[in-house]
Design a protein around this motif. Structure first.
Motif, PDB file in Angstrom:
ATOM      1  N   VAL A 178       3.617  10.517   9.602  1.00  0.00           N
ATOM      2  CA  VAL A 178       3.771  11.755   8.826  1.00  0.00           C
ATOM      3  C   VAL A 178       2.684  12.741   9.233  1.00  0.00           C
ATOM      4  CG1 VAL A 178       3.829  12.755   6.516  1.00  0.00           C
ATOM      5  CG2 VAL A 178       4.799  10.470   6.912  1.00  0.00           C
ATOM      6  N   GLU A 179       3.091  13.957   9.545  1.00  0.00           N
ATOM      7  CA  GLU A 179       2.158  14.942  10.089  1.00  0.00           C
ATOM      8  C   GLU A 179       1.600  15.875   9.017  1.00  0.00           C
ATOM      9  OE1 GLU A 179       4.200  16.863  13.267  1.00  0.00           O
ATOM     10  OE2 GLU A 179       4.136  15.103  14.583  1.00  0.00           O
ATOM     11  N   PHE A 180       1.627  15.426   7.783  1.00  0.00           N
ATOM     12  CA  PHE A 180       1.026  16.183   6.689  1.00  0.00           C
ATOM     13  C   PHE A 180      -0.186  15.412   6.170  1.00  0.00           C
ATOM     14  CE2 PHE A 180       5.423  17.505   6.867  1.00  0.00           C
ATOM     15  CZ  PHE A 180       5.371  18.877   6.638  1.00  0.00           C
ATOM     16  N   ASP A 181      -1.095  16.124   5.534  1.00  0.00           N
ATOM     17  CA  ASP A 181      -2.297  15.478   4.999  1.00  0.00           C
ATOM     18  C   ASP A 181      -1.920  14.468   3.923  1.00  0.00           C
ATOM     19  OD1 ASP A 181      -3.904  16.972   6.658  1.00  0.00           O
ATOM     20  OD2 ASP A 181      -4.324  18.514   5.158  1.00  0.00           O
ATOM     21  N   ARG A 182      -2.583  13.316   3.970  1.00  0.00           N
ATOM     22  CA  ARG A 182      -2.345  12.276   2.971  1.00  0.00           C
ATOM     23  C   ARG A 182      -3.167  12.579   1.726  1.00  0.00           C
ATOM     24  NH1 ARG A 182      -3.122   8.264   6.088  1.00  0.00           N
ATOM     25  NH2 ARG A 182      -5.204   7.578   5.501  1.00  0.00           N
ATOM     26  N   SER A 183      -2.501  12.638   0.579  1.00  0.00           N
ATOM     27  CA  SER A 183      -3.163  12.962  -0.683  1.00  0.00           C
ATOM     28  C   SER A 183      -3.355  11.751  -1.581  1.00  0.00           C
ATOM     29  CB  SER A 183      -2.348  14.024  -1.446  1.00  0.00           C
ATOM     30  OG  SER A 183      -2.198  15.198  -0.686  1.00  0.00           O
ATOM     31  N   PHE A 184      -2.721  10.629  -1.221  1.00  0.00           N
ATOM     32  CA  PHE A 184      -2.736   9.472  -2.112  1.00  0.00           C
ATOM     33  C   PHE A 184      -2.621   8.199  -1.276  1.00  0.00           C
ATOM     34  CE2 PHE A 184      -0.459   6.278  -4.616  1.00  0.00           C
ATOM     35  CZ  PHE A 184      -1.162   6.273  -5.816  1.00  0.00           C
ATOM     36  N   GLU A 185      -3.408   7.176  -1.638  1.00  0.00           N
ATOM     37  CA  GLU A 185      -3.285   5.865  -1.001  1.00  0.00           C
ATOM     38  C   GLU A 185      -3.856   4.806  -1.944  1.00  0.00           C
ATOM     39  OE1 GLU A 185      -4.629   3.335   2.985  1.00  0.00           O
ATOM     40  OE2 GLU A 185      -4.704   5.526   3.006  1.00  0.00           O
ATOM     41  N   GLN A 186      -3.006   3.848  -2.320  1.00  0.00           N
ATOM     42  CA  GLN A 186      -3.442   2.792  -3.217  1.00  0.00           C
ATOM     43  C   GLN A 186      -2.719   1.492  -2.873  1.00  0.00           C
ATOM     44  OE1 GLN A 186      -5.765   2.870  -5.748  1.00  0.00           O
ATOM     45  NE2 GLN A 186      -6.244   5.009  -5.241  1.00  0.00           N
ATOM     46  N   ASN A 187      -3.482   0.393  -2.917  1.00  0.00           N
ATOM     47  CA  ASN A 187      -2.858  -0.930  -2.864  1.00  0.00           C
ATOM     48  C   ASN A 187      -2.384  -1.247  -4.275  1.00  0.00           C
ATOM     49  OD1 ASN A 187      -2.249  -3.717  -2.823  1.00  0.00           O
ATOM     50  ND2 ASN A 187      -3.675  -4.063  -1.133  1.00  0.00           N
ATOM     51  N   LEU A 188      -1.092  -1.293  -4.467  1.00  0.00           N
ATOM     52  CA  LEU A 188      -0.543  -1.414  -5.814  1.00  0.00           C
ATOM     53  C   LEU A 188      -0.921  -2.737  -6.472  1.00  0.00           C
ATOM     54  CD1 LEU A 188       2.987   0.189  -5.386  1.00  0.00           C
ATOM     55  CD2 LEU A 188       0.759   1.254  -5.779  1.00  0.00           C
ATOM     56  N   ALA A 189      -1.187  -3.749  -5.680  1.00  0.00           N
ATOM     57  CA  ALA A 189      -1.583  -5.040  -6.242  1.00  0.00           C
ATOM     58  C   ALA A 189      -2.916  -4.954  -6.974  1.00  0.00           C
ATOM     59  CB  ALA A 189      -1.643  -6.094  -5.139  1.00  0.00           C
ATOM     60  N   ASP A 190      -3.731  -3.957  -6.626  1.00  0.00           N
ATOM     61  CA  ASP A 190      -5.067  -3.829  -7.218  1.00  0.00           C
ATOM     62  C   ASP A 190      -5.091  -2.944  -8.463  1.00  0.00           C
ATOM     63  OD1 ASP A 190      -6.005  -5.404  -5.140  1.00  0.00           O
ATOM     64  OD2 ASP A 190      -6.593  -3.689  -3.913  1.00  0.00           O
ATOM     65  N   LEU A 191      -3.988  -2.288  -8.784  1.00  0.00           N
ATOM     66  CA  LEU A 191      -3.973  -1.349  -9.899  1.00  0.00           C
ATOM     67  C   LEU A 191      -3.685  -2.053 -11.229  1.00  0.00           C
ATOM     68  CD1 LEU A 191      -1.960   1.669  -8.423  1.00  0.00           C
ATOM     69  CD2 LEU A 191      -4.450   1.376  -8.554  1.00  0.00           C
ATOM     70  N   GLU A 192      -4.027  -1.351 -12.330  1.00  0.00           N
ATOM     71  CA  GLU A 192      -3.595  -1.810 -13.638  1.00  0.00           C
ATOM     72  C   GLU A 192      -2.064  -1.742 -13.714  1.00  0.00           C
ATOM     73  OE1 GLU A 192      -5.725   0.675 -13.102  1.00  0.00           O
ATOM     74  OE2 GLU A 192      -7.588   0.350 -14.207  1.00  0.00           O
ATOM     75  N   ILE A 199       0.867  -1.183   0.000  1.00  0.00           N
ATOM     76  CA  ILE A 199       0.000   0.000   0.000  1.00  0.00           C
ATOM     77  C   ILE A 199       0.900   1.229   0.000  1.00  0.00           C
ATOM     78  CG2 ILE A 199      -1.689   1.336   1.306  1.00  0.00           C
ATOM     79  CD1 ILE A 199      -2.864  -1.270   2.313  1.00  0.00           C
ATOM     80  N   LEU A 200       0.823   1.978  -1.090  1.00  0.00           N
ATOM     81  CA  LEU A 200       1.647   3.169  -1.255  1.00  0.00           C
ATOM     82  C   LEU A 200       0.832   4.394  -0.862  1.00  0.00           C
ATOM     83  CD1 LEU A 200       4.368   4.317  -2.317  1.00  0.00           C
ATOM     84  CD2 LEU A 200       3.243   4.573  -4.541  1.00  0.00           C
ATOM     85  N   ARG A 201       1.424   5.217  -0.013  1.00  0.00           N
ATOM     86  CA  ARG A 201       0.782   6.466   0.402  1.00  0.00           C
ATOM     87  C   ARG A 201       1.605   7.653  -0.067  1.00  0.00           C
ATOM     88  NH1 ARG A 201      -0.926   5.129   6.706  1.00  0.00           N
ATOM     89  NH2 ARG A 201      -2.963   4.200   6.257  1.00  0.00           N
TER      90      ARG A 201
END
Length: 213
Positions: free
Chosen positions: A178-192, A159-161
């Motif tokens: 990390v004390e900054f807002d998270r803008s991205f989160e994906q389980n790479l195994a589920d992506l094209e 899972i990449l954040r």
């Protein structure tokens, strides 16, 4: 073998940003105490013009013998590719570290990989993945001070954040959440196999977004 390419793009963003990408969503005992995620990638996107940066994930895992100085990974050698369900042993002979050839081990918990430190002293051991065939592993997690006879016994969740941050250095160890807002989160195994993600900035709210194109 799973291979995923992620392209991050921006156009006339309107603000300079640093994008921190890390695999910090791990169910690991001692996370941020004995185990630390690395700043896997830190990419810069400028206020004006077009920017594009790509990262590659490959599901070939590896153990690495890392050298860390001032909380930054300086080297990750030697290394050994390892598959789920396998174990390896780290030794030191004549001042040189060596990983044994990984073997399928019924004592390794389901879904895990395992490394035993058989070197005389405490060592830092990393887990990462090999981005291309025959390449050098990219370390994503580091266990600090693993004692003689002790094990790193873990799963790796791809899972990449992504965070828009101020001052992280690539390959540095992340010492706390990390004390900054998270803008991205994906389980790479589920992506094209290849995806493209657009970074945008909303001037009215000050929010940065990362959305799939």
């Amino acid at each position: 073998m799973i291979v995923k390419t992620l392209n991050f793009e921006s156009k006339d963003l309107g603000i300079d940003v640093n994008l921190l990408l890390t695999f910090d969503d791990q169910s690991i005992p001692g996370l941020y105490k004995t185990c630390h995620p690395s700043a896997f990638a830190v990419r810069k996107f400028g206020s004006d013009g077009q920017y594009r940066s790509s990262i590659v994930y490959r599901s070939q895992l590896a153990f690495t013998k890392v050298v860390v100085s001032r909380d930054v990974i300086q080297s990750a050698s030697p290394a050994v590719p390892v598959d789920v369900g396998q174990s390896t042993i780290l030794t030191k002979e004549g001042g040189t570290f060596h990983f044994s050839h990984p073997k399928t081990d019924p004592s390794v918990p389901k879904g895990n990989i395992q490394c035993t430190n058989n070197a005389p002293f405490k060592e830092d051991i990393g887990v990462g993945f090999i981005e291309k065939e025959g390449g050098v592993p990219k370390t994503t997690l580091v266990w600090s001070g693993i004692g003689h006879g002790h094990k790193v016994d873990t799963q790796f969740t791809p899972i990449l954040r992504g965070y828009i941050v101020a001052d992280y250095e690539e390959n540095s160890l992340i010492k706390g959440q990390v004390e900054f807002d998270r803008s991205f989160e994906q389980n790479l195994a589920d992506l094209e196999d290849e995806t493209t993600w657009e970074i945008t900035y909303d001037h009215s709210t000050g929010a940065t977004s990362i959305d799939k194109k």
